[in-house]
Design a protein around this motif. Sequence first.
Motif, PDB file in Angstrom:
ATOM      1  N   UNK A 125       0.878  -1.172   0.000  1.00 36.30           N
ATOM      2  CA  UNK A 125       0.000   0.000   0.000  1.00 36.30           C
ATOM      3  C   UNK A 125       0.911   1.217   0.000  1.00 36.30           C
ATOM      4  N   UNK A 126       1.219   1.720  -1.190  1.00 38.72           N
ATOM      5  CA  UNK A 126       2.167   2.810  -1.333  1.00 38.72           C
ATOM      6  C   UNK A 126       1.666   4.093  -0.676  1.00 38.72           C
ATOM      7  N   UNK A 127       0.361   4.349  -0.765  1.00 37.98           N
ATOM      8  CA  UNK A 127      -0.201   5.573  -0.218  1.00 37.98           C
ATOM      9  C   UNK A 127      -0.023   5.645   1.289  1.00 37.98           C
ATOM     10  N   UNK A 128      -0.309   4.543   1.992  1.00 39.13           N
ATOM     11  CA  UNK A 128      -0.172   4.525   3.448  1.00 39.13           C
ATOM     12  C   UNK A 128       1.209   4.092   3.909  1.00 39.13           C
ATOM     13  N   UNK A 129       2.086   3.735   2.961  1.00 35.42           N
ATOM     14  CA  UNK A 129       3.480   3.471   3.281  1.00 35.42           C
ATOM     15  C   UNK A 129       3.737   2.177   4.016  1.00 35.42           C
ATOM     16  N   UNK A 130       2.933   1.120   3.755  1.00 33.56           N
ATOM     17  CA  UNK A 130       3.132  -0.147   4.451  1.00 33.56           C
ATOM     18  C   UNK A 130       3.069  -1.320   3.479  1.00 33.56           C
ATOM     19  N   UNK A 148      -9.744  -0.415  -1.944  1.00 31.06           N
ATOM     20  CA  UNK A 148      -8.795  -0.626  -0.858  1.00 31.06           C
ATOM     21  C   UNK A 148      -7.772  -1.672  -1.282  1.00 31.06           C
ATOM     22  N   UNK A 149      -6.528  -1.513  -0.831  1.00 28.71           N
ATOM     23  CA  UNK A 149      -5.516  -2.541  -1.075  1.00 28.71           C
ATOM     24  C   UNK A 149      -5.964  -3.812  -0.364  1.00 28.71           C
ATOM     25  N   UNK A 150      -6.098  -4.913  -1.110  1.00 33.29           N
ATOM     26  CA  UNK A 150      -6.751  -6.110  -0.578  1.00 33.29           C
ATOM     27  C   UNK A 150      -5.993  -7.372  -0.950  1.00 33.29           C
ATOM     28  N   UNK A 176      -7.281   4.153   4.514  1.00 30.80           N
ATOM     29  CA  UNK A 176      -6.969   5.316   5.345  1.00 30.80           C
ATOM     30  C   UNK A 176      -8.172   5.678   6.195  1.00 30.80           C
ATOM     31  N   UNK A 177      -7.949   5.927   7.481  1.00 28.81           N
ATOM     32  CA  UNK A 177      -9.041   6.354   8.353  1.00 28.81           C
ATOM     33  C   UNK A 177      -9.542   7.715   7.882  1.00 28.81           C
ATOM     34  N   UNK A 263      -3.908   7.997  10.424  1.00 21.09           N
ATOM     35  CA  UNK A 263      -4.133   6.606  10.855  1.00 21.09           C
ATOM     36  C   UNK A 263      -4.488   5.677   9.702  1.00 21.09           C
ATOM     37  N   UNK A 264      -3.927   4.477   9.758  1.00 19.03           N
ATOM     38  CA  UNK A 264      -4.180   3.418   8.785  1.00 19.03           C
ATOM     39  C   UNK A 264      -5.068   2.365   9.443  1.00 19.03           C
ATOM     40  N   UNK A 265      -6.054   1.875   8.704  1.00 18.03           N
ATOM     41  CA  UNK A 265      -6.961   0.837   9.201  1.00 18.03           C
ATOM     42  C   UNK A 265      -6.750  -0.429   8.381  1.00 18.03           C
ATOM     43  N   UNK A 266      -6.458  -1.546   9.058  1.00 18.53           N
ATOM     44  CA  UNK A 266      -6.363  -2.845   8.404  1.00 18.53           C
ATOM     45  C   UNK A 266      -7.522  -3.699   8.922  1.00 18.53           C
ATOM     46  N   UNK A 267      -8.412  -4.123   8.008  1.00 19.60           N
ATOM     47  CA  UNK A 267      -9.570  -4.945   8.387  1.00 19.60           C
ATOM     48  C   UNK A 267      -9.325  -6.409   8.021  1.00 19.60           C
ATOM     49  N   UNK A 268      -9.635  -7.295   8.956  1.00 19.50           N
ATOM     50  CA  UNK A 268      -9.521  -8.731   8.758  1.00 19.50           C
ATOM     51  C   UNK A 268     -10.928  -9.339   8.831  1.00 19.50           C
ATOM     52  N   UNK A 269     -11.187 -10.353   8.001  1.00 14.11           N
ATOM     53  CA  UNK A 269     -12.441 -11.112   8.078  1.00 14.11           C
ATOM     54  C   UNK A 269     -12.141 -12.557   7.712  1.00 14.11           C
ATOM     55  N   UNK A 270     -12.301 -13.471   8.687  1.00 15.47           N
ATOM     56  CA  UNK A 270     -12.062 -14.900   8.479  1.00 15.47           C
ATOM     57  C   UNK A 270     -13.349 -15.664   8.758  1.00 15.47           C
ATOM     58  N   UNK A 271     -13.771 -16.513   7.818  1.00 13.29           N
ATOM     59  CA  UNK A 271     -14.918 -17.377   8.073  1.00 13.29           C
ATOM     60  C   UNK A 271     -14.599 -18.350   9.208  1.00 13.29           C
TER      61      UNK A 271
END
Length: 306
Positions: A125-130, A148-150, A176-177, A263-271
Amino acid sequence: MSNATPPGWYPGVPGTERWWDGTAWTVHTRPAAVTRPVGLHPPYVPHGSGDATGGGGRTTRAAALAVAGLAVVAAAVTGFLVLGEDDGGTRPVSAPSGTPPPTATGSAAPAPAEGPQDDPAVLVDQLNGVTLPVPDGWEKPENTLDDASTMRTAGSYTCPGASGSLCYHGTVSVRTASGTDLTAMKALAEEDIGAAADRAYGRNAVDDLVHGGITSQRELASRSVTVAGRTGHLVRRQVTTGRGPGGYVQSLVFPSAVGSETPVVVRFAFDAGRRELPLSLMDAITRGIRPVGDATGGGVGSTVAP
């Protein structure tokens, strides 16, 4: 030839640069990069090359004028290519800092790659630098509905319920938040977890009900965590749905490593019920998050096995 200004860092207020996403300015800023000014220099004329009034002097002056003329033409062509057409000041009109000068043929030299975008084992994710390590058997889609970078598990299935939408057993996305006045990492994570759960197991991006809707949620963790050298916070919940096994969601929030540290937000979703998606994999991905350009221990160039 398109006149659209490409995404990149452009001069903002004095001493800073701001990210242009190709269509509009974003909230991201950073200190202006120090670059060497490019200008015209007088041609070198050796001493004693001829009398100022003689034939040698005329030859030297003619050569100097020819070189200076070529330099002026090159500068004019470069200015035209950089500035493009005037559109009322809504687009940046100067080249991104760090852009190399034109080559002798008049074409711009290619900019060096800033990250391992083509590495299948790394989500950049170049924009958020990670960067995030991509687990074995996961993929990086080129396009998503919310841009979103996914990364996600390979292979889709029809979501439980009547929506007919396609679902994935595991997804992780970076964004991005925005749209909030909150600045504390814990408060941001607590605010985002509801949206993360609803997007994964409630309603999709086009507002269709998936998984039969959410019937209940139970918090499993809320703790401070260090991510990419910065202190953040994560909130994790178990989600029960009207159809299907439900799942687990997590919102991880931390300051960006670039610009104004938005702030950067990373969302996780696991079945739920997937042996290849243990909750420990969320922790492994979190530990592997690195600033862009940092290739140490578990980040860039590494894979994470379930």
